[in-house]
Design a protein around this motif. Structure first.
Motif, PDB file in Angstrom:
ATOM      1  N   CYS A  64      93.409 -17.475  80.888  1.00 26.87           N
ATOM      2  CA  CYS A  64      93.824 -17.766  79.511  1.00 26.87           C
ATOM      3  C   CYS A  64      93.008 -18.921  78.946  1.00 26.87           C
ATOM      4  CB  CYS A  64      95.302 -18.150  79.472  1.00 26.87           C
ATOM      5  SG  CYS A  64      96.426 -16.877  80.058  1.00 26.87           S
ATOM      6  N   ILE A  65      92.943 -18.976  77.621  1.00 27.93           N
ATOM      7  CA  ILE A  65      92.292 -20.088  76.938  1.00 27.93           C
ATOM      8  C   ILE A  65      93.300 -21.231  76.791  1.00 27.93           C
ATOM      9  CG2 ILE A  65      91.002 -20.775  74.888  1.00 27.93           C
ATOM     10  CD1 ILE A  65      90.669 -17.813  74.237  1.00 27.93           C
ATOM     11  N   TRP A  66      94.570 -20.893  76.697  1.00 31.35           N
ATOM     12  CA  TRP A  66      95.645 -21.859  76.455  1.00 31.35           C
ATOM     13  C   TRP A  66      96.655 -21.750  77.589  1.00 31.35           C
ATOM     14  CZ3 TRP A  66     100.763 -20.939  74.016  1.00 31.35           C
ATOM     15  CH2 TRP A  66     101.388 -22.112  73.613  1.00 31.35           C
ATOM     16  N   ALA A  67      97.101 -22.893  78.111  1.00 29.54           N
ATOM     17  CA  ALA A  67      98.031 -22.899  79.248  1.00 29.54           C
ATOM     18  C   ALA A  67      99.426 -22.410  78.871  1.00 29.54           C
ATOM     19  CB  ALA A  67      98.125 -24.298  79.839  1.00 29.54           C
ATOM     20  N   GLY A  68      99.779 -22.551  77.586  1.00 33.08           N
ATOM     21  CA  GLY A  68     101.122 -22.158  77.150  1.00 33.08           C
ATOM     22  C   GLY A  68     102.142 -23.227  77.478  1.00 33.08           C
ATOM     23  N   THR A  69     103.399 -22.947  77.152  1.00 34.48           N
ATOM     24  CA  THR A  69     104.457 -23.925  77.364  1.00 34.48           C
ATOM     25  C   THR A  69     105.799 -23.214  77.486  1.00 34.48           C
ATOM     26  OG1 THR A  69     105.318 -26.071  76.658  1.00 34.48           O
ATOM     27  CG2 THR A  69     104.958 -24.404  74.920  1.00 34.48           C
ATOM     28  N   VAL A  70     106.823 -23.991  77.767  1.00 29.72           N
ATOM     29  CA  VAL A  70     108.201 -23.505  77.807  1.00 29.72           C
ATOM     30  C   VAL A  70     109.010 -24.406  76.888  1.00 29.72           C
ATOM     31  CG1 VAL A  70     110.273 -23.269  79.263  1.00 29.72           C
ATOM     32  CG2 VAL A  70     108.033 -22.656  80.182  1.00 29.72           C
ATOM     33  N   THR A  71     109.890 -23.806  76.082  1.00 32.26           N
ATOM     34  CA  THR A  71     110.851 -24.588  75.314  1.00 32.26           C
ATOM     35  C   THR A  71     112.244 -24.193  75.796  1.00 32.26           C
ATOM     36  OG1 THR A  71     110.732 -23.010  73.484  1.00 32.26           O
ATOM     37  CG2 THR A  71     109.424 -25.003  73.277  1.00 32.26           C
ATOM     38  N   LEU A  72     113.095 -25.194  75.897  1.00 36.32           N
ATOM     39  CA  LEU A  72     114.386 -25.030  76.552  1.00 36.32           C
ATOM     40  C   LEU A  72     115.449 -25.810  75.795  1.00 36.32           C
ATOM     41  CD1 LEU A  72     115.881 -24.149  79.233  1.00 36.32           C
ATOM     42  CD2 LEU A  72     115.162 -26.365  80.160  1.00 36.32           C
ATOM     43  N   LYS A  73     116.586 -25.162  75.530  1.00 29.90           N
ATOM     44  CA  LYS A  73     117.721 -25.831  74.900  1.00 29.90           C
ATOM     45  C   LYS A  73     118.563 -26.466  76.013  1.00 29.90           C
ATOM     46  CE  LYS A  73     121.491 -24.853  71.689  1.00 29.90           C
ATOM     47  NZ  LYS A  73     122.126 -23.758  70.925  1.00 29.90           N
ATOM     48  N   VAL A  74     118.835 -27.782  75.877  1.00 24.20           N
ATOM     49  CA  VAL A  74     119.526 -28.548  76.916  1.00 24.20           C
ATOM     50  C   VAL A  74     120.639 -29.386  76.288  1.00 24.20           C
ATOM     51  CG1 VAL A  74     119.246 -30.321  78.713  1.00 24.20           C
ATOM     52  CG2 VAL A  74     117.407 -28.683  78.279  1.00 24.20           C
ATOM     53  N   ARG A  75     121.800 -29.406  76.961  1.00 18.06           N
ATOM     54  CA  ARG A  75     122.879 -30.308  76.562  1.00 18.06           C
ATOM     55  C   ARG A  75     122.683 -31.610  77.330  1.00 18.06           C
ATOM     56  NH1 ARG A  75     127.359 -27.906  78.414  1.00 18.06           N
ATOM     57  NH2 ARG A  75     127.487 -26.601  76.577  1.00 18.06           N
ATOM     58  N   ILE A  76     122.705 -32.726  76.609  1.00 19.05           N
ATOM     59  CA  ILE A  76     122.569 -34.062  77.203  1.00 19.05           C
ATOM     60  C   ILE A  76     123.886 -34.792  77.003  1.00 19.05           C
ATOM     61  CG2 ILE A  76     121.324 -36.254  77.135  1.00 19.05           C
ATOM     62  CD1 ILE A  76     118.998 -34.766  75.804  1.00 19.05           C
ATOM     63  N   GLN A  77     124.445 -35.313  78.109  1.00 17.90           N
ATOM     64  CA  GLN A  77     125.657 -36.117  78.031  1.00 17.90           C
ATOM     65  C   GLN A  77     125.364 -37.482  78.646  1.00 17.90           C
ATOM     66  OE1 GLN A  77     127.883 -32.897  80.112  1.00 17.90           O
ATOM     67  NE2 GLN A  77     129.488 -33.399  78.621  1.00 17.90           N
ATOM     68  N   SER A  78     125.732 -38.529  77.905  1.00 12.93           N
ATOM     69  CA  SER A  78     125.544 -39.891  78.404  1.00 12.93           C
ATOM     70  C   SER A  78     126.618 -40.764  77.785  1.00 12.93           C
ATOM     71  CB  SER A  78     124.149 -40.412  78.039  1.00 12.93           C
ATOM     72  OG  SER A  78     124.058 -40.630  76.647  1.00 12.93           O
ATOM     73  N   GLY A  79     126.531 -42.050  78.036  1.00 12.79           N
ATOM     74  CA  GLY A  79     127.473 -42.984  77.446  1.00 12.79           C
ATOM     75  C   GLY A  79     127.419 -42.993  75.923  1.00 12.79           C
ATOM     76  N   LEU A  80     126.327 -42.465  75.387  1.00 15.21           N
ATOM     77  CA  LEU A  80     126.159 -42.422  73.930  1.00 15.21           C
ATOM     78  C   LEU A  80     126.771 -41.172  73.314  1.00 15.21           C
ATOM     79  CD1 LEU A  80     122.450 -43.620  73.839  1.00 15.21           C
ATOM     80  CD2 LEU A  80     124.501 -44.974  73.392  1.00 15.21           C
ATOM     81  N   GLY A  81     127.269 -40.245  74.151  1.00 20.94           N
ATOM     82  CA  GLY A  81     127.880 -39.027  73.635  1.00 20.94           C
ATOM     83  C   GLY A  81     127.180 -37.784  74.159  1.00 20.94           C
ATOM     84  N   THR A  82     127.425 -36.664  73.468  1.00 22.12           N
ATOM     85  CA  THR A  82     126.866 -35.366  73.855  1.00 22.12           C
ATOM     86  C   THR A  82     126.033 -34.827  72.713  1.00 22.12           C
ATOM     87  OG1 THR A  82     128.777 -34.919  75.249  1.00 22.12           O
ATOM     88  CG2 THR A  82     127.463 -33.028  74.602  1.00 22.12           C
ATOM     89  N   SER A  83     124.866 -34.262  73.067  1.00 21.47           N
ATOM     90  CA  SER A  83     124.023 -33.637  72.054  1.00 21.47           C
ATOM     91  C   SER A  83     123.269 -32.480  72.690  1.00 21.47           C
ATOM     92  CB  SER A  83     123.031 -34.644  71.458  1.00 21.47           C
ATOM     93  OG  SER A  83     122.151 -35.112  72.462  1.00 21.47           O
ATOM     94  N   GLU A  84     122.729 -31.614  71.860  1.00 17.49           N
ATOM     95  CA  GLU A  84     121.865 -30.534  72.331  1.00 17.49           C
ATOM     96  C   GLU A  84     120.473 -30.777  71.774  1.00 17.49           C
ATOM     97  OE1 GLU A  84     123.545 -26.685  71.508  1.00 17.49           O
ATOM     98  OE2 GLU A  84     125.283 -27.082  72.782  1.00 17.49           O
ATOM     99  N   MET A  85     119.488 -30.720  72.665  1.00 20.32           N
ATOM    100  CA  MET A  85     118.102 -30.983  72.286  1.00 20.32           C
ATOM    101  C   MET A  85     117.228 -29.838  72.762  1.00 20.32           C
ATOM    102  SD  MET A  85     118.217 -34.122  70.948  1.00 20.32           S
ATOM    103  CE  MET A  85     116.561 -34.710  71.008  1.00 20.32           C
ATOM    104  N   THR A  86     116.077 -29.672  72.111  1.00 17.78           N
ATOM    105  CA  THR A  86     115.090 -28.694  72.547  1.00 17.78           C
ATOM    106  C   THR A  86     113.965 -29.444  73.262  1.00 17.78           C
ATOM    107  OG1 THR A  86     115.610 -27.215  70.725  1.00 17.78           O
ATOM    108  CG2 THR A  86     113.491 -26.897  71.806  1.00 17.78           C
ATOM    109  N   PHE A  87     113.785 -29.104  74.522  1.00 17.72           N
ATOM    110  CA  PHE A  87     112.733 -29.708  75.339  1.00 17.72           C
ATOM    111  C   PHE A  87     111.528 -28.795  75.365  1.00 17.72           C
ATOM    112  CE2 PHE A  87     116.257 -32.134  76.807  1.00 17.72           C
ATOM    113  CZ  PHE A  87     115.751 -33.293  77.350  1.00 17.72           C
ATOM    114  N   GLU A  88     110.340 -29.404  75.380  1.00 15.05           N
ATOM    115  CA  GLU A  88     109.103 -28.674  75.587  1.00 15.05           C
ATOM    116  C   GLU A  88     108.459 -29.237  76.852  1.00 15.05           C
ATOM    117  OE1 GLU A  88     104.818 -27.717  73.498  1.00 15.05           O
ATOM    118  OE2 GLU A  88     106.490 -28.301  72.215  1.00 15.05           O
ATOM    119  N   LEU A  89     107.968 -28.353  77.682  1.00 15.72           N
ATOM    120  CA  LEU A  89     107.382 -28.736  78.959  1.00 15.72           C
ATOM    121  C   LEU A  89     106.361 -29.860  78.779  1.00 15.72           C
ATOM    122  CD1 LEU A  89     107.202 -28.112  82.007  1.00 15.72           C
ATOM    123  CD2 LEU A  89     105.472 -26.401  81.459  1.00 15.72           C
TER     124      LEU A  89
END
Length: 129
Positions: A64-89
């Motif tokens: 390939c010319i481009w390695a590509g990537t992965v995007t992933l929806k993740v729930r994050i929970q911490s002392g600051l609360g809960t959120s959903e974020m989209t991660f990219e490799l």
């Protein structure tokens, strides 16, 4: 006065008191491994991969010319609360207290072979800011 029975050796009783243990340093980074729907925790943060948004990684049996990537929806929970974020490799997400990076996705793709969501494994690096 140092009591020999309370100290690990006579030599450590010199000076009248038993030596105190040095507290272990607080970790500032953690590596977490998870599957879809699995919650993993480290450094007071919990991550739950929810869904693969896209996987455009280059198959290992194709040039390939481009390695590509992965995007992933993740729930994050911490002392600051809960959120959903989209991660990219390979791209960090910064919260008020941590930097979280999706560092690895397996298995590697092969041309013409679909990877079931249940087969994916994700590695995250969590660092305190």
């Amino acid at each position: 006065k140092c009591e020999f029975a309370l100290c690990p050796s006579e030599a450590s009783c010199e000076g009248g008191a038993c030596p105190t243990a040095t507290p272990a340093p607080t970790p500032t980074a953690a590596t977490l491994h998870a599957a879809i729907g699995q919650t993993v925790s480290g450094l007071d943060v919990s991550l739950t991969p929810l869904a693969i948004i896209s996987d455009s990684r280059c198959p290992v049996d194709v040039q390939c010319i481009w390695a590509g990537t992965v995007t992933l929806k993740v729930r994050i929970q911490s002392g600051l609360g809960t959120s959903e974020m989209t991660f990219e490799l390979g791209k960090p997400i910064t919260t008020e207290a941590e930097e979280i990076t999706l560092t690895e996705v397996s298995p590697a793709p092969y041309a013409g072979v679909a990877i079931p969501a249940s087969a994916y494994r994700f590695t995250f690096e969590v660092k305190k800011r």
